[in-house]
Scaffold this motif. Structure first.
Motif, PDB file in Angstrom:
ATOM      1  N   UNK A   1       7.845  -7.790   5.472  1.00 14.23           N
ATOM      2  CA  UNK A   1       7.652  -7.349   5.661  1.00 14.23           C
ATOM      3  C   UNK A   1       8.019  -5.512   5.255  1.00 14.23           C
ATOM      4  N   UNK A   2       6.955  -5.799   4.229  1.00 10.43           N
ATOM      5  CA  UNK A   2       7.304  -4.416   2.223  1.00 10.43           C
ATOM      6  C   UNK A   2       6.080  -3.228   3.064  1.00 10.43           C
ATOM      7  N   UNK A   3       4.891  -4.256   3.782  1.00 14.10           N
ATOM      8  CA  UNK A   3       4.320  -3.343   3.763  1.00 14.10           C
ATOM      9  C   UNK A   3       4.509  -1.632   4.665  1.00 14.10           C
ATOM     10  N   UNK A   4       5.271  -2.258   5.586  1.00 16.63           N
ATOM     11  CA  UNK A   4       5.726  -1.031   7.046  1.00 16.63           C
ATOM     12  C   UNK A   4       6.803   0.160   6.084  1.00 16.63           C
ATOM     13  N   UNK A   5       7.565  -0.829   4.870  1.00 14.50           N
ATOM     14  CA  UNK A   5       8.031   0.970   4.120  1.00 14.50           C
ATOM     15  C   UNK A   5       7.343   1.364   3.282  1.00 14.50           C
ATOM     16  N   UNK A   6       6.585   0.355   3.302  1.00 11.55           N
ATOM     17  CA  UNK A   6       5.877   1.187   1.708  1.00 11.55           C
ATOM     18  C   UNK A   6       4.799   2.317   2.261  1.00 11.55           C
ATOM     19  N   UNK A   7       4.465   1.408   3.449  1.00 12.05           N
ATOM     20  CA  UNK A   7       3.311   2.774   4.062  1.00 12.05           C
ATOM     21  C   UNK A   7       4.377   3.647   4.873  1.00 12.05           C
ATOM     22  N   UNK A   8       5.453   3.617   5.261  1.00 18.45           N
ATOM     23  CA  UNK A   8       6.744   4.854   5.305  1.00 18.45           C
ATOM     24  C   UNK A   8       6.716   5.982   4.096  1.00 18.45           C
TER      25      UNK A   8
ATOM     26  N   UNK B   1      -8.958   2.703  -7.349  1.00 16.88           N
ATOM     27  CA  UNK B   1      -8.515   0.975  -6.994  1.00 16.88           C
ATOM     28  C   UNK B   1      -7.046   0.952  -7.921  1.00 16.88           C
ATOM     29  N   UNK B   2      -6.714   1.650  -8.303  1.00 20.42           N
ATOM     30  CA  UNK B   2      -5.487   1.983  -8.473  1.00 20.42           C
ATOM     31  C   UNK B   2      -3.996   1.986  -7.846  1.00 20.42           C
ATOM     32  N   UNK B   3      -4.566   3.047  -6.760  1.00 21.40           N
ATOM     33  CA  UNK B   3      -4.102   3.382  -5.469  1.00 21.40           C
ATOM     34  C   UNK B   3      -4.156   1.463  -4.929  1.00 21.40           C
ATOM     35  N   UNK B   4      -5.185   0.990  -4.977  1.00 22.72           N
ATOM     36  CA  UNK B   4      -5.024   0.196  -3.858  1.00 22.72           C
ATOM     37  C   UNK B   4      -4.542  -1.220  -4.406  1.00 22.72           C
ATOM     38  N   UNK B   5      -4.816  -1.065  -5.900  1.00 26.63           N
ATOM     39  CA  UNK B   5      -4.009  -2.722  -6.788  1.00 26.63           C
ATOM     40  C   UNK B   5      -2.812  -2.677  -6.423  1.00 26.63           C
ATOM     41  N   UNK B   6      -2.175  -0.663  -7.059  1.00 33.31           N
ATOM     42  CA  UNK B   6      -0.513  -1.310  -7.283  1.00 33.31           C
ATOM     43  C   UNK B   6      -0.848  -1.518  -5.315  1.00 33.31           C
ATOM     44  N   UNK B   7      -0.414  -1.105  -4.293  1.00 29.55           N
ATOM     45  CA  UNK B   7      -0.864  -1.062  -2.767  1.00 29.55           C
ATOM     46  C   UNK B   7      -0.112  -2.318  -2.646  1.00 29.55           C
ATOM     47  N   UNK B   8      -1.439  -2.880  -3.168  1.00 32.99           N
ATOM     48  CA  UNK B   8      -1.625  -5.074  -2.395  1.00 32.99           C
ATOM     49  C   UNK B   8      -0.263  -5.312  -3.403  1.00 32.99           C
ATOM     50  N   UNK B   9      -0.199  -5.654  -4.733  1.00 30.30           N
ATOM     51  CA  UNK B   9       0.819  -5.806  -5.242  1.00 30.30           C
ATOM     52  C   UNK B   9       1.816  -6.064  -5.036  1.00 30.30           C
ATOM     53  N   UNK B  10       2.269  -5.054  -5.032  1.00 28.69           N
ATOM     54  CA  UNK B  10       3.996  -3.752  -4.326  1.00 28.69           C
ATOM     55  C   UNK B  10       3.967  -4.846  -3.117  1.00 28.69           C
ATOM     56  N   UNK B  11       2.808  -5.426  -1.492  1.00 32.13           N
ATOM     57  CA  UNK B  11       3.202  -5.242  -0.904  1.00 32.13           C
ATOM     58  C   UNK B  11       3.071  -7.272  -0.539  1.00 32.13           C
TER      59      UNK B  11
END
Lengths: 823, 59
Positions: A3-10, A137-147
């Motif tokens: 459920x992380x992506x929603x929180x992360x996006x918010x 790429x760092x943005x994308x990677x950190x997002x995908x790692x965290x989510x």
């Protein structure tokens, strides 16, 4: 954590909203940014040097090369120690010539050379696009790692973020074509990001090192016992640590001032030399703080048994593995901030460079061939606004198809500009041909020694070509040219590219002559006298160079030079006529100035006798109070005296219009006070006066002189309207750029012949006027950096519009007023 | 004179940071100062000194 992506996006959207609000607030509240606050923004903004490569990459770098990674930050510290002897001369030249990019700087040093500008832009473009790609790429990677995503997931989220950044960059970086103007919104948001990335990094580091790993001493103690980790506390696993240390120091020191974002924040946005001196000690401290815990985190990740291949993510994965998701979120925001600020400033600086050096000259030649008129201002403005998102988009595509690992490769690319830039600062005989030869040679060697091995590694080129060399000639191996720096690709690339670059620069400069325009540019650069010339030719060069200097902030020195050259012909008779006219105008201006000074002096001296006459009249009035005939004579004399007094006062106002004592003024108060002063006249004529102004409209100006302006204009309006039916409206409004006063009436208006002369001193259509009222208004408004215009329909009414640029109203507190084109 | 002295200090710090390490190889000595590796102590000390020099030079 599904459920992380929603929180992360918010969270991300809220954070983006905050960034936007800060930029908006910074642009709207320039008056809040006094000298000290601007200095704070400036020194923080220059920390845009620390990107996601600092946030994540440093830990990965340290995991392989131990403390050698620190050379990326000691290099800037070294160059900052040379502030007085190196950075200050650069800053002075930037300010004197109005240059806004590295290519502008080099072009102006070498006589407004177009070829230098183009080559510089191309080198920076090749070096920076992959670097922007790294941030994406760092943005994308950190997002995908965290989510907990995989591979290249979350591309959409990255795209949303990039679109947002492009909008902010256009709104607050591409607002004006003159980049020497303070970019309040952009600098505010970048400064905020510099602050939060440091705070977030320290919070996460302290937590990982002290809470999760038991403190730095514990980490060092455990690592000493591990033979795989012990080298990381010293020189890591490099084969030639000392050479590599020196190479990284040199390339990062150069990058610190020549990367477009660094040049923009340190030199172009600088408002005061003292701020650069503050930066010289603040930056080392900032860099030290952000590096304090990198080695302990790198060791800690290894102690946790995390894969070394993913060491860049240690700061994110350690809290995630130990269940501290909030800390991971803090890291994510800090990393995002570091990447976003770099993308913002770099895309703006690079787009400006490409537009003025390549895009606009190309488009102008197309328009010229088709004999089409072109609005240069709009061309530059809209080209920059289009180029910004394109640069970001290119960075995105590069990250998606990432072929070459970039970082130090980018730094070595940028270093190819150093010989012509840094040696050119002190070497008077360095010329355009030498600079071109050096830069091109160095860039070719850089591509050969760094890009070919990278393409070979990515299996785009044959795998063995890097190691064995072309055609099997080992001495030409890109990784080890001439067998000197075995197994140290960074030193190999930096040494050979810079060595050949410097040699080409010095040798070609020594054996070739400078062109005429280059000699003038060099003479001005080194503040020395050029070759003696005919007076007329010297005047021409002076005028041309002044015009070029005025255009440079907007279109760059190369385009400015070609525009001026095109506009100027070397027709000596035309030039003589022009200079004669100019001389005559100057003579007239001097004469008028002398008359003005004389009038002011006479007016000043007249005040005492006028005071004495007034006193004597009072006495005469007492004596003649029973003599009606005598009283009539005295009243006539008093009326005449009043007119003389008004004339004297008007002359004094007119002559001292430039002497300003600025304070913070509320526009509504200024209008209300004036109307109160004229209340009697308003009531006598029984006319209506309407005021439209919000309390929040404030500005910096001389209160007495603004009061005089409003009194003059509202009195004129009162005189112009008819009794009972007369109506006057006074308004003050403000937008991003201007503060506008408007005084409108429904009076008799001004006839077109008179309208053209109303600002001429002593011109009047009134029987009792001095003819100085509107000239005084114009002088006072001009003295505040504003302008006045009058629109009138005879019989229908008159509108007087006063426009004051907001920035000038603010700027008087922080810097001298300088001109520039606006949107 | 003070100007000359501060410039001298600057050059000295530059020299220390860039060249002491390669020449004397102190970074490979594997010495610890109060439990912290010597290179880290050394570098951060020189670094902090650089900031002090820059601060005093800018006054």
């Amino acid at each position: 954590m599904t459920d992380y992506p929603f929180i992360l996006l918010a969270v991300l959207l809220v954070y983006l909203g905050i960034l936007f609000l800060i930029a908006y607030w910074g642009e709207r509240h320039v008056e809040w940014l006094n000298r000290n606050r601007w200095q704070l923004l400036y020194i923080l903004s220059a920390q845009v040097y620390c990107t996601s490569w600092t946030f994540y990459g440093s830990i990965g770098f340290a995991s392989h090369y131990g403390i050698e990674y620190l050379a990326v930050y000691t290099g800037p510290v070294l160059i900052l120690l040379l502030t007085e002897v190196l950075l200050m001369p650069i800053l002075r030249h930037v300010k004197r010539e109005g240059v806004t990019t590295v290519s502008d700087f080099l072009s102006s040093r070498y006589g407004g050379s177009r070829s230098i500008a183009v080559v510089t832009s191309m080198v920076l473009f090749m070096s920076i696009i992959p670097y922007i790609g790294l941030q994406v790429q760092a943005l994308s990677n950190s997002f995908s790692t965290l989510a907990s995503g995989g591979g290249r997931a979350y591309i959409e989220a990255t795209l949303i973020v990039l679109i947002f950044l492009a909008v902010v960059a256009i709104l607050y970086g591409g607002r004006y074509i003159d980049f020497t103007r303070p970019q309040y919104g952009l600098m505010s948001t970048v400064a905020f990001q510099s602050l939060d990335k440091l705070v977030f990094f320290l919070i996460a580091s302290v937590f990982i090192v002290f809470v999760i790993s038991g403190g730095p001493l514990n980490i060092f103690h455990l690592s000493v016992a591990n033979p795989d980790l012990k080298p990381l506390m010293f020189t890591g696993f490099a084969d030639h640590p000392y050479l590599m240390w020196a190479s990284i120091n040199i390339s990062s020191a150069i990058a610190y001032i020549l990367l477009p974002r660094q040049f923009h924040t340190i030199f172009v946005q600088n408002r005061d030399e003292k701020d650069l001196k503050t930066l010289a000690w603040f930056s080392p401290l900032y860099l030290l703080m952000i590096n304090l815990f990198v080695i302990p985190i790198a060791l800690s990740g290894n102690l946790f048994g995390l894969p070394v291949a993913k060491a860049d993510d240690f700061i994110l994965t350690i809290p995630l593995k130990t269940g501290y998701n909030i800390i991971a979120l803090v890291v994510f925001l800090g990393g995002f901030s570091a990447a976003a600020s770099m993308i913002l400033v770099e895309s703006i600086a690079v787009s400006k460079m490409l537009v003025t050096d390549i895009g606009v000259p190309g488009l102008m030649s197309i328009f010229r061939r088709r004999e089409k008129q072109v609005d240069l201002y709009k061309l530059v403005l809209y080209s920059t606004r289009i180029a910004i998102p394109l640069i970001i988009l290119l960075g995105f595509f590069y990250s998606y198809f990432m072929l070459v690992e970039i970082g130090l490769t980018s730094f070595v690319g940028v270093a190819q500009l150093a010989p012509s830039f840094l040696i050119g600062l002190f070497y008077k005989d360095g010329n355009k041909k030498g600079a071109l030869a050096g830069t091109v040679t160095g860039t070719v060697v850089w591509l050969y020694t760094m890009i070919i091995p990278a393409l070979s590694k990515a299996e785009i080129l044959p795998a063995g070509i890097a190691a064995r060399g072309p055609f099997g000639i080992r001495l030409l191996s890109p990784l080890d040219m001439f067998g000197v720096f075995n197994s140290d690709p960074i030193t190999n690339a930096l040494f050979w590219s810079l060595f050949l670059n410097v040699m080409a620069y010095l040798l070609v400069s020594a054996f070739t002559r400078r062109a005429g325009s280059e000699s003038h540019a060099a003479a001005r650069f080194f503040n020395i006298s050029g070759e003696p010339e005919e007076p007329l030719a010297a005047e021409l060069v002076k005028i041309q160079s002044e015009l070029g200097r005025l255009l440079t902030p907007s279109v760059g020195p190369a385009t400015a030079k070609s525009i001026v050259a095109e506009a100027f012909t070397l027709d000596s008779s035309k030039l003589s006529r022009m200079l004669e006219e100019f001389g005559a105008a100057l003579e007239k201006e001097k004469r008028l100035a002398s008359i003005g000074e004389l009038s002011a002096s006479i007016a000043h001296d007249l005040r005492s006798p006028i005071g004495a006459i007034r006193l004597s009249m009072g006495t005469l009035e007492e004596l003649a109070k029973d003599n009606p005939e005598g009283m009539t004579t005295i009243n006539n004399a008093k009326a005449a005296m009043t007119r003389i007094e008004k004339l004297v006062n008007d002359i004094l106002w007119y002559s001292k219009a430039d002497v300003l004592n600025k304070v913070r003024i509320c526009a509504k108060d200024a209008i209300d006070d004036t109307i109160e002063l004229l209340r009697k006249e308003i009531e006598i004529k029984r006319i209506s006066v309407h005021v439209y102004c919000e309390d929040s409209v404030v500005f910096w100006a001389d209160a007495t002189r603004i009061g005089e302006v409003l009194t003059n204009l509202i009195s004129n309006a009162i005189e112009a309207v008819e009794e009972k039916v007369g109506s006057i409206s006074v308004s003050a409004t403000t937008d991003d750029q201007n503060l506008t006063f408007e005084i409108a009436d429904n009076g008799k208006g001004i006839n077109p012949q008179a309208l053209g002369k109303v600002f001429t001193p002593f011109y009047t259509t009134k029987s009792s006027g001095t003819g100085l009222g509107l000239p005084i208004v114009k002088r006072l408004v001009n003295a505040h950096g504003g302008d006045v215009r009058i629109e009138s329909d005879e019989g229908a009414g008159t509108r007087v519009i006063l426009v004051f640029p907001r920035t000038d109203f603010f700027r008087q507190t922080v810097e001298p007023i300088s001109g520039g084109l606006e949107d | 004179m003070p100007m000359m002295r501060s410039k001298g200090i600057v050059v000295f710090v530059l020299f220390l940071t860039l060249f002491v390490w390669p020449v004397f190889e102190i970074f490979d000595t594997e010495v610890f100062v109060l439990g912290v590796p010597l290179p880290i102590v050394y570098l951060f000390t020189v670094w902090g000194l650089s900031a002090v020099v820059a601060y005093r030079g800018g006054k």
